[in-house]
Motif scaffolding. Structure first.
Motif, PDB file in Angstrom:
ATOM      1  N   LEU A  92      44.806  -0.986  80.770  1.00  0.00           N
ATOM      2  CA  LEU A  92      45.664  -2.335  79.704  1.00  0.00           C
ATOM      3  C   LEU A  92      44.100  -2.335  79.060  1.00  0.00           C
ATOM      4  O   LEU A  92      44.079  -2.697  78.060  1.00  0.00           O
ATOM      5  CB  LEU A  92      46.430  -2.795  79.424  1.00  0.00           C
ATOM      6  CG  LEU A  92      47.055  -3.594  78.473  1.00  0.00           C
ATOM      7  CD1 LEU A  92      46.867  -3.673  77.269  1.00  0.00           C
ATOM      8  CD2 LEU A  92      48.330  -4.779  79.510  1.00  0.00           C
ATOM      9  N   LEU A  93      43.351  -3.096  80.152  1.00  0.00           N
ATOM     10  CA  LEU A  93      42.341  -3.456  79.863  1.00  0.00           C
ATOM     11  C   LEU A  93      41.453  -2.918  80.002  1.00  0.00           C
ATOM     12  O   LEU A  93      40.359  -2.951  78.575  1.00  0.00           O
ATOM     13  CB  LEU A  93      41.678  -4.394  81.726  1.00  0.00           C
ATOM     14  CG  LEU A  93      40.483  -5.221  81.914  1.00  0.00           C
ATOM     15  CD1 LEU A  93      40.651  -6.519  80.424  1.00  0.00           C
ATOM     16  CD2 LEU A  93      40.352  -6.152  83.024  1.00  0.00           C
ATOM     17  N   ARG A  94      41.224  -2.064  80.351  1.00  0.00           N
ATOM     18  CA  ARG A  94      40.052  -0.329  79.509  1.00  0.00           C
ATOM     19  C   ARG A  94      40.272  -0.564  77.950  1.00  0.00           C
ATOM     20  O   ARG A  94      39.386  -0.557  76.882  1.00  0.00           O
ATOM     21  CB  ARG A  94      40.012   0.756  80.282  1.00  0.00           C
ATOM     22  CG  ARG A  94      39.439   0.287  81.330  1.00  0.00           C
ATOM     23  CD  ARG A  94      40.317   1.323  82.276  1.00  0.00           C
ATOM     24  NE  ARG A  94      39.005   2.874  81.213  1.00  0.00           N
ATOM     25  CZ  ARG A  94      38.788   3.449  81.844  1.00  0.00           C
ATOM     26  NH1 ARG A  94      37.415   3.855  82.619  1.00  0.00           N
ATOM     27  NH2 ARG A  94      37.960   4.981  81.317  1.00  0.00           N
ATOM     28  N   LYS A  95      41.317  -0.437  77.242  1.00  0.00           N
ATOM     29  CA  LYS A  95      41.761  -0.230  76.070  1.00  0.00           C
ATOM     30  C   LYS A  95      41.336  -1.889  75.466  1.00  0.00           C
ATOM     31  O   LYS A  95      40.245  -1.357  73.980  1.00  0.00           O
ATOM     32  CB  LYS A  95      43.895  -0.169  75.700  1.00  0.00           C
ATOM     33  CG  LYS A  95      43.945   1.750  75.936  1.00  0.00           C
ATOM     34  CD  LYS A  95      44.892   1.450  76.191  1.00  0.00           C
ATOM     35  CE  LYS A  95      45.364   2.474  76.780  1.00  0.00           C
ATOM     36  NZ  LYS A  95      46.763   2.377  76.852  1.00  0.00           N
ATOM     37  N   SER A  99      38.412  -2.426  72.458  1.00  0.00           N
ATOM     38  CA  SER A  99      38.729  -3.096  71.018  1.00  0.00           C
ATOM     39  C   SER A  99      38.122  -3.760  70.571  1.00  0.00           C
ATOM     40  O   SER A  99      37.814  -4.197  69.561  1.00  0.00           O
ATOM     41  CB  SER A  99      39.582  -2.583  70.841  1.00  0.00           C
ATOM     42  OG  SER A  99      40.351  -4.332  71.516  1.00  0.00           O
ATOM     43  N   LYS A 100      37.600  -4.630  71.819  1.00  0.00           N
ATOM     44  CA  LYS A 100      36.823  -6.286  71.423  1.00  0.00           C
ATOM     45  C   LYS A 100      35.283  -5.762  71.155  1.00  0.00           C
ATOM     46  O   LYS A 100      34.296  -6.736  71.288  1.00  0.00           O
ATOM     47  CB  LYS A 100      37.326  -6.405  72.605  1.00  0.00           C
ATOM     48  CG  LYS A 100      38.666  -7.500  72.697  1.00  0.00           C
ATOM     49  CD  LYS A 100      39.194  -8.019  71.394  1.00  0.00           C
ATOM     50  CE  LYS A 100      40.191  -8.569  70.619  1.00  0.00           C
ATOM     51  NZ  LYS A 100      40.684  -8.681  69.590  1.00  0.00           N
ATOM     52  N   GLY A 101      34.777  -3.843  71.409  1.00  0.00           N
ATOM     53  CA  GLY A 101      33.393  -3.506  71.688  1.00  0.00           C
ATOM     54  C   GLY A 101      33.061  -4.054  73.291  1.00  0.00           C
ATOM     55  O   GLY A 101      31.747  -4.420  72.754  1.00  0.00           O
ATOM     56  N   LEU A 102      33.745  -4.329  74.363  1.00  0.00           N
ATOM     57  CA  LEU A 102      33.039  -4.993  75.667  1.00  0.00           C
ATOM     58  C   LEU A 102      32.961  -3.754  75.899  1.00  0.00           C
ATOM     59  O   LEU A 102      31.361  -4.079  76.818  1.00  0.00           O
ATOM     60  CB  LEU A 102      34.229  -5.863  75.977  1.00  0.00           C
ATOM     61  CG  LEU A 102      34.044  -7.427  75.407  1.00  0.00           C
ATOM     62  CD1 LEU A 102      35.897  -7.450  75.780  1.00  0.00           C
ATOM     63  CD2 LEU A 102      33.152  -8.344  75.606  1.00  0.00           C
ATOM     64  N   VAL A 103      32.213  -3.039  75.522  1.00  0.00           N
ATOM     65  CA  VAL A 103      32.489  -1.333  76.304  1.00  0.00           C
ATOM     66  C   VAL A 103      30.998  -0.622  75.413  1.00  0.00           C
ATOM     67  O   VAL A 103      31.239  -0.092  74.324  1.00  0.00           O
ATOM     68  CB  VAL A 103      32.881  -0.901  76.882  1.00  0.00           C
ATOM     69  CG1 VAL A 103      32.718   0.660  77.604  1.00  0.00           C
ATOM     70  CG2 VAL A 103      34.388  -0.655  77.686  1.00  0.00           C
ATOM     71  N   ARG A 137      30.875 -15.997  78.811  1.00  0.00           N
ATOM     72  CA  ARG A 137      31.375 -14.962  77.810  1.00  0.00           C
ATOM     73  C   ARG A 137      32.477 -15.472  76.905  1.00  0.00           C
ATOM     74  O   ARG A 137      33.472 -14.665  77.370  1.00  0.00           O
ATOM     75  CB  ARG A 137      31.168 -14.010  77.839  1.00  0.00           C
ATOM     76  CG  ARG A 137      29.029 -13.470  77.339  1.00  0.00           C
ATOM     77  CD  ARG A 137      29.050 -13.584  76.408  1.00  0.00           C
ATOM     78  NE  ARG A 137      29.602 -11.822  76.129  1.00  0.00           N
ATOM     79  CZ  ARG A 137      29.065 -11.015  75.922  1.00  0.00           C
ATOM     80  NH1 ARG A 137      27.878 -10.753  76.592  1.00  0.00           N
ATOM     81  NH2 ARG A 137      29.068  -9.755  75.569  1.00  0.00           N
ATOM     82  N   GLN A 138      32.984 -15.690  75.826  1.00  0.00           N
ATOM     83  CA  GLN A 138      34.225 -16.172  74.776  1.00  0.00           C
ATOM     84  C   GLN A 138      35.062 -14.664  74.561  1.00  0.00           C
ATOM     85  O   GLN A 138      36.341 -14.547  74.887  1.00  0.00           O
ATOM     86  CB  GLN A 138      34.134 -17.256  73.850  1.00  0.00           C
ATOM     87  CG  GLN A 138      33.831 -19.015  73.953  1.00  0.00           C
ATOM     88  CD  GLN A 138      34.607 -19.128  75.566  1.00  0.00           C
ATOM     89  OE1 GLN A 138      35.861 -18.813  74.607  1.00  0.00           O
ATOM     90  NE2 GLN A 138      34.775 -19.451  76.215  1.00  0.00           N
ATOM     91  N   ASP A 139      33.671 -13.870  74.428  1.00  0.00           N
ATOM     92  CA  ASP A 139      34.771 -12.999  74.688  1.00  0.00           C
ATOM     93  C   ASP A 139      35.029 -11.853  75.224  1.00  0.00           C
ATOM     94  O   ASP A 139      36.339 -11.536  75.421  1.00  0.00           O
ATOM     95  CB  ASP A 139      33.948 -11.773  73.870  1.00  0.00           C
ATOM     96  CG  ASP A 139      32.106 -11.651  74.317  1.00  0.00           C
ATOM     97  OD1 ASP A 139      32.444 -11.737  75.335  1.00  0.00           O
ATOM     98  OD2 ASP A 139      31.797 -10.510  73.842  1.00  0.00           O
ATOM     99  N   ALA A 140      34.831 -12.242  76.764  1.00  0.00           N
ATOM    100  CA  ALA A 140      35.516 -11.819  78.355  1.00  0.00           C
ATOM    101  C   ALA A 140      36.156 -12.511  78.117  1.00  0.00           C
ATOM    102  O   ALA A 140      37.700 -11.694  78.449  1.00  0.00           O
ATOM    103  CB  ALA A 140      34.162 -11.609  78.692  1.00  0.00           C
ATOM    104  N   ALA A 141      36.414 -13.727  78.545  1.00  0.00           N
ATOM    105  CA  ALA A 141      37.150 -14.351  78.418  1.00  0.00           C
ATOM    106  C   ALA A 141      38.401 -13.965  77.793  1.00  0.00           C
ATOM    107  O   ALA A 141      39.956 -14.325  78.198  1.00  0.00           O
ATOM    108  CB  ALA A 141      36.798 -15.733  77.975  1.00  0.00           C
ATOM    109  N   GLN A 142      38.485 -14.135  76.376  1.00  0.00           N
ATOM    110  CA  GLN A 142      39.350 -13.530  75.668  1.00  0.00           C
ATOM    111  C   GLN A 142      40.530 -12.420  75.795  1.00  0.00           C
ATOM    112  O   GLN A 142      41.125 -12.385  75.422  1.00  0.00           O
ATOM    113  CB  GLN A 142      38.913 -13.623  73.786  1.00  0.00           C
ATOM    114  CG  GLN A 142      39.112 -15.147  73.292  1.00  0.00           C
ATOM    115  CD  GLN A 142      37.729 -14.976  72.097  1.00  0.00           C
ATOM    116  OE1 GLN A 142      37.117 -14.276  71.043  1.00  0.00           O
ATOM    117  NE2 GLN A 142      37.783 -16.105  71.786  1.00  0.00           N
TER     118      GLN A 142
END
Length: 281
Positions: A92-95, A99-103, A137-142
Motif C-alpha cells: 500500500l505504501l508503494r502505491k 501516487s504522491k510523486g515520491l518515487v 519532508r511534509q510530502d513523505a510524512a503525509q
C-alpha cells in the motif's frame, strides 16, 4: 506522553529514544485499562547511503549472545511478534508513494529485522529516511499518515492487512540471508497475497567458518548464533500468523556452499519448509 484517539487507534507522542520504549504496550494498558492488539512505531531512518527512503520492518535482535548488550534496544536472542500488516502495508505504501510523486526520489523498501524496543504484541516500524533533509519532508510524512489512515480504515473502509489465515492466502515469508534491505525477499513480497514474517540478513546469521577450525563440515560443527536466530524468528513468526504456512526463503547467492548446506539441514531438522519464489503465489 501526549496522546490522541481516533476510534480504536491511539497515537502517542513520545520524547525518549524510541528503541528505549520497552514494554510500551503493557505500560499503556496499565495506565488506561485498554489492552493493546498491535504496535506501530513511526521513526526516522538513518543510512550510510543517505538515500531518501520509506521503510517498513519487524524488530528484534535474535542473533545476539546472552552476554552481549544490544546497541539499539531489545533483548539478546529476542524477536518480536512481526505485525501481519508488514507485507500488505508495504504494498500500500508503494502505491501511495507513486501516487504522491515520491518515487523514484524515495525508495520504498523493507528492512531486515533489527533493534528494539521490547514489546509483547505484533509490532513493526515505519520510517522516513535517511537524513535530516528528508525527515522534515511534509510530502513523505503525509504519505505515512495516509498509510495509517487507509491501512486502519479510519476513513470508513475495511482497512488493510488484518490476518485472518483462512482465506486461502496464508503463505508467510521467513527471509534468510542477503543485505539489510532484503532485495531478493522484496521480489516476492511486492506481489499481492504474500505475508511477511521476520527477515534475517546475513549479519543476523553469524556462522563460524569451519575451514578455519580444521574440522569436518556439518551443521553440528558450525558455531555462531545462527541457529538461535533462525529458531527465535521462526517461533515468533509462527505465533504472529496462527494457521499460516511459514516458508523460509533463502537469498541463495548471499551464502557460501557450506552455509547454505548447514542452514538447509537445520531447517529440515526443525521441520521448517524452504520455499522457492513460485511457492508463495
Amino acid at each position: 506522553m501526549e496522546s490522541f484517539a481516533n476510534g480504536d487507534v491511539r497515537l502517542l507522542k513520545h520524547r525518549e529514544n524510541i528503541v528505549a520504549e520497552d514494554d510500551l504496550d503493557l505500560r499503556w494498558e496499565a495506565a488506561t485499562g485498554e489492552p493493546v492488539s498491535e504496535v506501530i512505531f513511526l521513526s526516522r531512518h538513518t543510512a550510510v547511503s543517505n538515500r531518501p527512503a520509506l521503510t517498513v520492518h519487524p524488530i528484534g535482535v535474535p542473533h545476539l549472545r546472552e552476554d552481549e548488550t544490544p546497541p539499539q534496544g531489545g533483548r539478546p536472542g529476542w524477536a518480536s511478534l512481526p505485525n501481519p500488516r508488514i507485507g500488505p502495508w508495504l504494498r500500500l505504501l508503494r502505491k501511495i508513494a507513486h501516487s504522491k510523486g515520491l518515487v523514484p526520489e524515495f525508495e520504498v523498501t523493507l528492512e531486515a529485522t533489527h533493534h528494539g524496543p521490547i514489546v509483547h504484541t505484533p509490532t513493526m516500524f515505519l520510517e522516513i529516511g535517511s537524513t535530516e533533509e528528508y525527515w522534515g519532508r511534509q510530502d513523505a510524512a503525509q504519505a505515512m499518515a495516509l498509510l495509517l489512515w487507509e491501512g486502519f480504515g479510519l476513513g470508513g473502509g475495511d482497512g488493510v492487512g488484518e490476518w485472518k489465515g483462512s482465506d486461502g492466502k496464508n503463505k508467510v515469508v521467513l527471509g534468510l540471508g542477503g543485505g539489510h534491505y532484503a532485495p531478493r525477499h522484496m521480489d516476492i513480497v511486492v506481489k499481492d497475497g504474500v505475508w511477511v514474517g521476520h527477515l534475517l540478513s546475513g549479519y543476523a546469521l553469524p556462522m563460524e567458518d569451519p575451514n578455519q577450525q580444521n574440522v569436518k563440515t556439518s551443521e553440528q560443527t558450525i558455531g555462531g548464533t545462527w541457529k538461535q536466530s533462525i529458531k527465535a524468528s521462526y517461533e515468533a513468526t509462527r505465533a504472529a500468523f496462527p494457521g499460516g504456512e511459514i516458508l523460509a526463503h533463502l537469498d541463495q547467492k548471499s551464502f557460501k556452499g557450506w552455509q547454505k548446506n548447514a542452514i538447509a539441514s537445520f531447517l529440515a531438522e526443525q521441520n521448517i519448509k524452504i520455499g522457492k519464489p513460485q511457492d508463495f503465489f
